[in-house]
Design a protein around this motif. Structure first.
Motif, mmCIF file in Angstrom:
data_model
loop_
_atom_site.group_PDB
_atom_site.id
_atom_site.type_symbol
_atom_site.label_atom_id
_atom_site.label_comp_id
_atom_site.label_asym_id
_atom_site.label_seq_id
_atom_site.Cartn_x
_atom_site.Cartn_y
_atom_site.Cartn_z
ATOM 1 N N GLY A 24 19.646 -27.680 39.278
ATOM 2 C CA GLY A 24 20.586 -27.922 38.189
ATOM 3 C C GLY A 24 20.902 -29.382 37.941
ATOM 4 N N ALA A 25 20.913 -30.184 38.985
ATOM 5 C CA ALA A 25 21.334 -31.581 38.836
ATOM 6 C C ALA A 25 20.174 -32.564 38.703
ATOM 7 C CB ALA A 25 22.198 -31.996 40.034
ATOM 8 N N LEU A 26 18.987 -32.182 39.157
ATOM 9 C CA LEU A 26 17.884 -33.130 39.174
ATOM 10 C C LEU A 26 16.650 -32.634 38.417
ATOM 11 C CD1 LEU A 26 16.798 -35.826 40.385
ATOM 12 C CD2 LEU A 26 15.990 -34.477 42.317
ATOM 13 N N VAL A 27 16.160 -31.466 38.779
ATOM 14 C CA VAL A 27 14.869 -31.013 38.266
ATOM 15 C C VAL A 27 14.917 -30.699 36.768
ATOM 16 C CG1 VAL A 27 13.074 -29.250 38.476
ATOM 17 C CG2 VAL A 27 14.155 -30.180 40.533
ATOM 18 N N VAL A 28 15.828 -29.826 36.354
ATOM 19 C CA VAL A 28 15.861 -29.438 34.939
ATOM 20 C C VAL A 28 16.213 -30.624 34.033
ATOM 21 C CG1 VAL A 28 17.022 -27.969 33.233
ATOM 22 C CG2 VAL A 28 16.173 -26.985 35.371
ATOM 23 N N PRO A 29 17.219 -31.443 34.380
ATOM 24 C CA PRO A 29 17.439 -32.631 33.529
ATOM 25 C C PRO A 29 16.207 -33.549 33.460
ATOM 26 C CG PRO A 29 19.351 -32.245 34.913
ATOM 27 C CD PRO A 29 18.273 -31.303 35.377
ATOM 28 N N SER A 30 15.469 -33.652 34.554
ATOM 29 C CA SER A 30 14.252 -34.477 34.548
ATOM 30 C C SER A 30 13.185 -33.896 33.626
ATOM 31 C CB SER A 30 13.686 -34.613 35.963
ATOM 32 O OG SER A 30 14.558 -35.361 36.756
ATOM 33 N N LEU A 31 13.078 -32.578 33.595
ATOM 34 C CA LEU A 31 12.111 -31.950 32.689
ATOM 35 C C LEU A 31 12.399 -32.340 31.243
ATOM 36 C CD1 LEU A 31 11.879 -28.303 34.110
ATOM 37 C CD2 LEU A 31 10.167 -30.109 34.295
ATOM 38 N N PHE A 32 13.673 -32.235 30.857
ATOM 39 C CA PHE A 32 14.025 -32.547 29.473
ATOM 40 C C PHE A 32 13.923 -34.039 29.175
ATOM 41 C CE2 PHE A 32 15.586 -28.259 29.726
ATOM 42 C CZ PHE A 32 15.289 -27.765 28.464
ATOM 43 N N ALA A 33 14.065 -34.862 30.194
ATOM 44 C CA ALA A 33 13.957 -36.309 29.990
ATOM 45 C C ALA A 33 12.510 -36.779 29.920
ATOM 46 C CB ALA A 33 14.687 -37.050 31.122
ATOM 47 N N HIS A 34 11.595 -36.084 30.606
ATOM 48 C CA HIS A 34 10.244 -36.619 30.750
ATOM 49 C C HIS A 34 9.122 -35.820 30.097
ATOM 50 C CE1 HIS A 34 11.741 -39.767 33.298
ATOM 51 N NE2 HIS A 34 12.364 -38.865 34.043
ATOM 52 N N LEU A 35 9.354 -34.573 29.785
ATOM 53 C CA LEU A 35 8.298 -33.815 29.111
ATOM 54 C C LEU A 35 8.323 -34.119 27.619
ATOM 55 C CD1 LEU A 35 8.290 -30.412 31.029
ATOM 56 C CD2 LEU A 35 6.697 -32.312 31.223
ATOM 57 N N PRO A 36 7.172 -33.985 26.949
ATOM 58 C CA PRO A 36 7.067 -34.433 25.563
ATOM 59 C C PRO A 36 7.915 -33.664 24.546
ATOM 60 C CG PRO A 36 4.955 -33.577 26.354
ATOM 61 C CD PRO A 36 5.895 -33.554 27.502
ATOM 62 N N SER A 37 8.260 -32.404 24.848
ATOM 63 C CA SER A 37 9.051 -31.652 23.866
ATOM 64 C C SER A 37 10.088 -30.782 24.578
ATOM 65 C CB SER A 37 8.145 -30.766 23.007
ATOM 66 O OG SER A 37 7.687 -29.658 23.753
ATOM 67 N N PRO A 38 11.208 -30.526 23.909
ATOM 68 C CA PRO A 38 12.211 -29.624 24.485
ATOM 69 C C PRO A 38 11.665 -28.214 24.713
ATOM 70 C CG PRO A 38 13.180 -30.886 22.698
ATOM 71 C CD PRO A 38 11.694 -31.162 22.689
ATOM 72 N N ALA A 39 10.761 -27.768 23.856
ATOM 73 C CA ALA A 39 10.180 -26.429 24.019
ATOM 74 C C ALA A 39 9.374 -26.344 25.315
ATOM 75 C CB ALA A 39 9.305 -26.072 22.828
ATOM 76 N N LEU A 40 8.607 -27.370 25.602
ATOM 77 C CA LEU A 40 7.826 -27.413 26.836
ATOM 78 C C LEU A 40 8.747 -27.471 28.057
ATOM 79 C CD1 LEU A 40 4.922 -27.499 27.912
ATOM 80 C CD2 LEU A 40 5.011 -29.979 27.698
ATOM 81 N N GLY A 42 11.864 -26.477 28.188
ATOM 82 C CA GLY A 42 12.583 -25.204 28.278
ATOM 83 C C GLY A 42 11.742 -24.105 28.901
ATOM 84 N N GLY A 43 10.473 -24.063 28.538
ATOM 85 C CA GLY A 43 9.576 -23.062 29.125
ATOM 86 C C GLY A 43 9.398 -23.262 30.616
ATOM 87 N N MET A 44 9.235 -24.508 31.017
ATOM 88 C CA MET A 44 9.102 -24.809 32.451
ATOM 89 C C MET A 44 10.409 -24.520 33.183
ATOM 90 S SD MET A 44 6.809 -25.685 34.471
ATOM 91 C CE MET A 44 7.099 -25.465 36.188
ATOM 92 N N ALA A 45 11.535 -24.891 32.578
ATOM 93 C CA ALA A 45 12.839 -24.625 33.195
ATOM 94 C C ALA A 45 13.038 -23.127 33.387
ATOM 95 C CB ALA A 45 13.958 -25.216 32.340
ATOM 96 N N ALA A 46 12.637 -22.333 32.405
ATOM 97 C CA ALA A 46 12.784 -20.882 32.515
ATOM 98 C C ALA A 46 12.029 -20.347 33.735
ATOM 99 C CB ALA A 46 12.297 -20.194 31.244
ATOM 100 N N LYS A 47 10.820 -20.855 33.955
ATOM 101 C CA LYS A 47 10.032 -20.424 35.112
ATOM 102 C C LYS A 47 10.702 -20.839 36.425
ATOM 103 C CE LYS A 47 5.765 -20.305 32.608
ATOM 104 N NZ LYS A 47 4.564 -20.929 32.223
ATOM 105 N N LEU A 48 11.252 -22.040 36.437
ATOM 106 C CA LEU A 48 11.937 -22.506 37.645
ATOM 107 C C LEU A 48 13.224 -21.722 37.906
ATOM 108 C CD1 LEU A 48 11.349 -26.336 37.239
ATOM 109 C CD2 LEU A 48 10.308 -24.814 38.938
ATOM 110 N N PHE A 49 13.941 -21.369 36.857
ATOM 111 C CA PHE A 49 15.155 -20.553 37.034
ATOM 112 C C PHE A 49 14.809 -19.159 37.554
ATOM 113 C CE2 PHE A 49 17.346 -23.553 34.036
ATOM 114 C CZ PHE A 49 18.321 -23.973 34.929
ATOM 115 N N THR A 50 13.668 -18.618 37.126
ATOM 116 C CA THR A 50 13.228 -17.323 37.657
ATOM 117 C C THR A 50 12.918 -17.438 39.146
ATOM 118 O OG1 THR A 50 12.397 -16.513 35.558
ATOM 119 C CG2 THR A 50 11.415 -15.554 37.533
ATOM 120 N N ALA A 51 12.208 -18.482 39.530
ATOM 121 C CA ALA A 51 11.920 -18.696 40.956
ATOM 122 C C ALA A 51 13.228 -18.864 41.736
ATOM 123 C CB ALA A 51 11.029 -19.920 41.141
ATOM 124 N N GLN A 52 14.179 -19.573 41.152
ATOM 125 C CA GLN A 52 15.475 -19.773 41.805
ATOM 126 C C GLN A 52 16.219 -18.451 41.969
ATOM 127 O OE1 GLN A 52 16.939 -22.667 43.165
ATOM 128 N NE2 GLN A 52 18.286 -21.085 43.977
#
Length: 140
Positions: A24-40, A42-52
């Motif tokens: 919540g504090a590091l990985v997901v914010p980093s995804l939105f800061a560094h991946l080229p699009s919010p959709a990409l 968001g999709g990766m975050a969804a997979k990580l939240f499922t694993a969590q």
């Protein structure tokens, strides 16, 4: 609680709380800061939240099993006071995965469901944190 369970419980609680914190504090914010699009992101975050969800469920259920009231352990008070938080944390993880996440993925009232999911994640983080605190504080 048996000696092994006494050693294992704080580690499980630490894994649960620490993984929620990192996600919540590091990985997901980093995804939105560094991946080229919010959709990409968001999709990766969804997979990580499922694993969590599955990590949280596993840690919470193992902690509940280790602290069954019928074990007659000397730390029953501390364990039982944490059981409510363990159970609520697992319930929040499962509700987020099966009730909230599908609505977010389907983009149903995205603002509402994302807010509800965020609150539930924060509550799960608090439950895991309280569990960790109760499992690691000195008795007496």
């Amino acid at each position: 609680m048996a000696a092994r369970a006494q050693v294992l419980a704080p580690w499980l609680a630490a894994l649960w709380w620490g993984s929620l914190t990192a996600l919540g504090a590091l990985v997901v914010p980093s995804l939105f800061a560094h991946l080229p699009s919010p959709a990409l992101a968001g999709g990766m975050a969804a997979k990580l939240f499922t694993a969590q969800t599955w990590l949280s469920t596993g840690c919470g259920l193992l902690l509940l099993l280790l602290h069954r009231p019928d074990q007659g352990n000397p730390e029953t008070g501390r364990a039982q006071s944490a059981m409510m938080f363990m159970l609520l944390g697992v319930l929040l993880a499962l509700l987020s995965e099966f009730a909230i996440a599908p609505r977010i993925v389907n983009r149903e009232n995205l603002r509402l469901w994302h807010s509800v999911g965020s609150v539930m994640f924060a509550l799960q983080w608090l439950c895991a944190g309280v569990t960790f605190w109760k499992m690691t504080r000195k008795s007496g």
